[in-house]
Motif scaffolding. Structure first.
Motif, PDB file in Angstrom:
ATOM      1  N   ILE A  44       0.834  -1.207   0.000  1.00  8.01           N
ATOM      2  CA  ILE A  44       0.000   0.000   0.000  1.00  8.01           C
ATOM      3  C   ILE A  44       0.864   1.249   0.000  1.00  8.01           C
ATOM      4  O   ILE A  44       0.609   2.209  -0.741  1.00  8.01           O
ATOM      5  CB  ILE A  44      -0.940  -0.001   1.222  1.00  8.01           C
ATOM      6  N   GLN A  45       1.914   1.244   0.823  1.00 11.57           N
ATOM      7  CA  GLN A  45       2.798   2.403   0.893  1.00 11.57           C
ATOM      8  C   GLN A  45       3.446   2.666  -0.460  1.00 11.57           C
ATOM      9  O   GLN A  45       3.518   3.803  -0.935  1.00 11.57           O
ATOM     10  CB  GLN A  45       3.874   2.194   1.956  1.00 11.57           C
ATOM     11  N   GLY A  46       3.929   1.605  -1.110  1.00 17.05           N
ATOM     12  CA  GLY A  46       4.533   1.767  -2.423  1.00 17.05           C
ATOM     13  C   GLY A  46       3.541   2.305  -3.444  1.00 17.05           C
ATOM     14  O   GLY A  46       3.865   3.189  -4.249  1.00 17.05           O
ATOM     15  N   ALA A  47       2.309   1.791  -3.415  1.00 12.78           N
ATOM     16  CA  ALA A  47       1.289   2.249  -4.355  1.00 12.78           C
ATOM     17  C   ALA A  47       0.942   3.710  -4.132  1.00 12.78           C
ATOM     18  O   ALA A  47       0.691   4.461  -5.085  1.00 12.78           O
ATOM     19  CB  ALA A  47       0.042   1.376  -4.220  1.00 12.78           C
ATOM     20  N   ARG A  48       0.943   4.133  -2.888  1.00 14.31           N
ATOM     21  CA  ARG A  48       0.673   5.555  -2.599  1.00 14.31           C
ATOM     22  C   ARG A  48       1.783   6.447  -3.134  1.00 14.31           C
ATOM     23  O   ARG A  48       1.562   7.619  -3.439  1.00 14.31           O
ATOM     24  CB  ARG A  48       0.515   5.748  -1.085  1.00 14.31           C
ATOM     25  N   GLU A  49       2.974   5.885  -3.250  1.00 24.06           N
ATOM     26  CA  GLU A  49       4.102   6.635  -3.812  1.00 24.06           C
ATOM     27  C   GLU A  49       4.210   6.459  -5.321  1.00 24.06           C
ATOM     28  O   GLU A  49       5.167   6.912  -5.950  1.00 24.06           O
ATOM     29  CB  GLU A  49       5.401   6.171  -3.135  1.00 24.06           C
ATOM     30  N   GLY A  50       3.228   5.750  -5.908  1.00 24.33           N
ATOM     31  CA  GLY A  50       3.173   5.621  -7.355  1.00 24.33           C
ATOM     32  C   GLY A  50       3.964   4.466  -7.937  1.00 24.33           C
ATOM     33  O   GLY A  50       4.273   4.468  -9.122  1.00 24.33           O
ATOM     34  N   ARG A  51       4.278   3.461  -7.128  1.00 22.72           N
ATOM     35  CA  ARG A  51       5.064   2.346  -7.661  1.00 22.72           C
ATOM     36  C   ARG A  51       4.525   1.000  -7.183  1.00 22.72           C
ATOM     37  O   ARG A  51       3.969   0.886  -6.088  1.00 22.72           O
ATOM     38  CB  ARG A  51       6.534   2.473  -7.255  1.00 22.72           C
ATOM     39  N   THR A 108      -0.907  -6.940  -6.880  1.00 24.92           N
ATOM     40  CA  THR A 108      -1.759  -6.051  -7.675  1.00 24.92           C
ATOM     41  C   THR A 108      -3.143  -5.871  -7.045  1.00 24.92           C
ATOM     42  O   THR A 108      -3.762  -4.824  -7.202  1.00 24.92           O
ATOM     43  CB  THR A 108      -1.912  -6.560  -9.122  1.00 24.92           C
ATOM     44  N   THR A 109      -3.620  -6.892  -6.320  1.00 25.14           N
ATOM     45  CA  THR A 109      -4.917  -6.761  -5.647  1.00 25.14           C
ATOM     46  C   THR A 109      -4.882  -5.629  -4.633  1.00 25.14           C
ATOM     47  O   THR A 109      -5.768  -4.761  -4.610  1.00 25.14           O
ATOM     48  CB  THR A 109      -5.306  -8.077  -4.954  1.00 25.14           C
ATOM     49  N   PHE A 110      -3.846  -5.606  -3.797  1.00 27.27           N
ATOM     50  CA  PHE A 110      -3.794  -4.574  -2.760  1.00 27.27           C
ATOM     51  C   PHE A 110      -3.322  -3.237  -3.317  1.00 27.27           C
ATOM     52  O   PHE A 110      -3.826  -2.181  -2.912  1.00 27.27           O
ATOM     53  CB  PHE A 110      -2.914  -5.047  -1.597  1.00 27.27           C
ATOM     54  N   MET A 127      -6.051  -1.063  -4.700  1.00 31.24           N
ATOM     55  CA  MET A 127      -6.960  -0.366  -3.787  1.00 31.24           C
ATOM     56  C   MET A 127      -6.579   1.099  -3.617  1.00 31.24           C
ATOM     57  O   MET A 127      -7.324   1.884  -3.021  1.00 31.24           O
ATOM     58  CB  MET A 127      -6.968  -1.062  -2.424  1.00 31.24           C
ATOM     59  N   VAL A 128      -5.390   1.459  -4.114  1.00 25.28           N
ATOM     60  CA  VAL A 128      -4.910   2.842  -4.028  1.00 25.28           C
ATOM     61  C   VAL A 128      -5.167   3.523  -5.370  1.00 25.28           C
ATOM     62  O   VAL A 128      -4.755   3.008  -6.421  1.00 25.28           O
ATOM     63  CB  VAL A 128      -3.405   2.884  -3.692  1.00 25.28           C
ATOM     64  N   GLU A 129      -5.828   4.654  -5.347  1.00 24.22           N
ATOM     65  CA  GLU A 129      -6.129   5.372  -6.582  1.00 24.22           C
ATOM     66  C   GLU A 129      -4.884   6.072  -7.122  1.00 24.22           C
ATOM     67  O   GLU A 129      -3.953   6.385  -6.373  1.00 24.22           O
ATOM     68  CB  GLU A 129      -7.239   6.395  -6.338  1.00 24.22           C
ATOM     69  N   GLY A 130      -4.902   6.325  -8.437  1.00 22.05           N
ATOM     70  CA  GLY A 130      -3.823   7.073  -9.044  1.00 22.05           C
ATOM     71  C   GLY A 130      -2.916   6.215  -9.903  1.00 22.05           C
ATOM     72  O   GLY A 130      -2.924   4.983  -9.803  1.00 22.05           O
ATOM     73  N   PRO A 131      -2.120   6.862 -10.768  1.00 18.84           N
ATOM     74  CA  PRO A 131      -1.208   6.133 -11.659  1.00 18.84           C
ATOM     75  C   PRO A 131      -0.057   5.507 -10.888  1.00 18.84           C
ATOM     76  O   PRO A 131       0.387   6.033  -9.870  1.00 18.84           O
ATOM     77  CB  PRO A 131      -0.716   7.220 -12.619  1.00 18.84           C
TER      78      PRO A 131
END
Length: 385
Positions: free
Chosen positions: A176-183, A235-237, A240-244
């Motif tokens: 989740i943290q990585g996805a929030r940072e866009g990766r 990819t499932t988790f 859950m984070v919006e954005g590219p």
């Protein structure tokens, strides 16, 4: 036979905290939670339970904690080097207190970092020294419990969970943290087998191990029923984070080469010592000693009066180390996965839970889709996503 009172060790950890919640709110069984660090007990302190101070390396505190309990659930795992000693202290305390049953929660890691088996079962997978600290530590703890069971000191059941996920899971929050940072970070395309089991299903297995007699003396693998890859899990988790997001795929060989080149050198130790010496937190701790505190303050005042603000910034930067920055066209800095993550995500064996189903009368109630949805609901409630 349901226990009259249970001691839970490792009660402030991920699985332990959830087990305490279920013991209080659903199972409604009397229990006692062993707590080494009360600053980590916030999640269970709100429950109507008895919190007892203790340390797995302190036999006296274990003797006090286990007194009056007829069952113990051992979820504690400190540092890898002391696992055998901790487990031995607990087994001795249980034996002296007349505890009837010990449920010891180990890990599938006892079968090694990467078994070369298409399907892992208790009868086909070996346990030996693998040269991997966590695997060897878990195997050492198991050996102590198994020996106690064989000599009739108490009833023992060993459980070996796989990749346990759910609210607060350290397998989920970094994604989740990585996805929030866009990766999104993958290893070998995410092709490894992710043996994911929802935390509540692990807790149900623990409770089943307390009750039944068919599992006494057994060591059982605890896994979910949904076969997924690490790509599916990640990819499932991340979704859950919006954005590219940009996906970074790491080759295991490239990761190994990276960490091989980062072995500490003598000058790295000197640099680390200098950074510690310059750390405000370290100064605060030393400052609690009056003579040392006066010396630190005096030195800072003397130096501050003799150097310019620019020199201060240069010194601070060198002591703290420069952080790696992304290129201007990158969405986020690329972090190389640590070796422990490579071990998990390069796994190729599916872990069978058939023996646990047969011996415990248990089956996982959360297919991955349901477990992921419940984890996502918690993350939205907690404003994580």
């Amino acid at each position: 036979m349901k226990p009259a009172r249970i001691l839970v060790t490792g009660a402030t950890g991920f699985i332990g905290s959830r087990l305490c919640e279920l013991l209080s709110l659903e199972y409604r069984l009397p229990y006692r939670a062993l707590v080494r660090d009360f600053s980590r007990a916030v999640r269970i302190a709100r429950l109507d339970t008895e919190l007892v101070a203790g340390d797995m390396l302190d036999p006296g505190s274990l003797a006090r904690a286990v007194k009056g309990c007829d069952a113990v659930i051992n979820l504690a795992h400190g540092d890898d080097q002391s696992t055998r000693k901790q487990t031995a202290h607990l087994v001795n305390a249980c034996t002296r207190a007349g505890v009837r049953r010990l449920v010891h929660v180990s890990s599938m890691a006892v079968h090694g970092p990467s078994p070369e088996l298409p399907v892992l079962t208790e009868s086909t997978a070996s346990i030996k020294r693998w040269g991997e600290a966590y695997s060897d530590a878990k195997a050492a703890g198991e050996a102590v419990v198994t020996a106690a069971g064989k000599r009739g000191a108490l009833e023992t059941v060993v459980l070996r969970p796989t990749i346990v996920y759910g609210p607060y899971s350290f397998f989920v929050t970094p994604i989740i943290q990585g996805a929030r940072e866009g990766r999104i970070s993958m290893i070998d395309g995410g092709r490894g087998v992710c043996n994911a089991v929802y935390v509540d299903d692990v807790c149900e297995a623990i409770m089943a191990a307390l009750d039944g007699d068919d599992a006494v003396g057994a060591a059982l693998l605890i896994n979910g029923d949904t076969r997924i890859t690490w790509r599916d899990f990640i990819t499932t988790f991340a979704g859950m984070v919006e954005g590219p997001k940009t996906t970074h795929d790491h080759s295991p060989d490239d990761i190994a080469a990276y960490w091989q080149g980062r072995r500490p050198r003598a000058r790295d130790s000197v640099t680390a010592a200098l950074r510690l010496a310059a750390s405000p937190a370290f100064h605060t701790q030393l400052g609690t000693i009056p003579p040392v505190g006066r010396l630190i303050r005096g030195t800072k005042e003397l130096v501050a009066g003799r150097i310019s603000p620019e020199q201060k910034m240069i010194i601070k930067s060198r002591l703290q180390g420069r952080r790696a920055t992304a290129h201007a066209d990158d969405t986020a800095a690329v972090e190389v996965p640590n070796p422990g993550r490579v071990v998990r995500e390069a796994y190729r064996s599916w872990v069978s839970n058939d023996l646990a189903k047969a011996r415990l009368g248990w089956k996982p109630a959360h297919p991955f889709e349901l477990g992921a949805r419940r984890t996502g609901e918690w993350m939205r409630f907690a404003r994580i996503v």
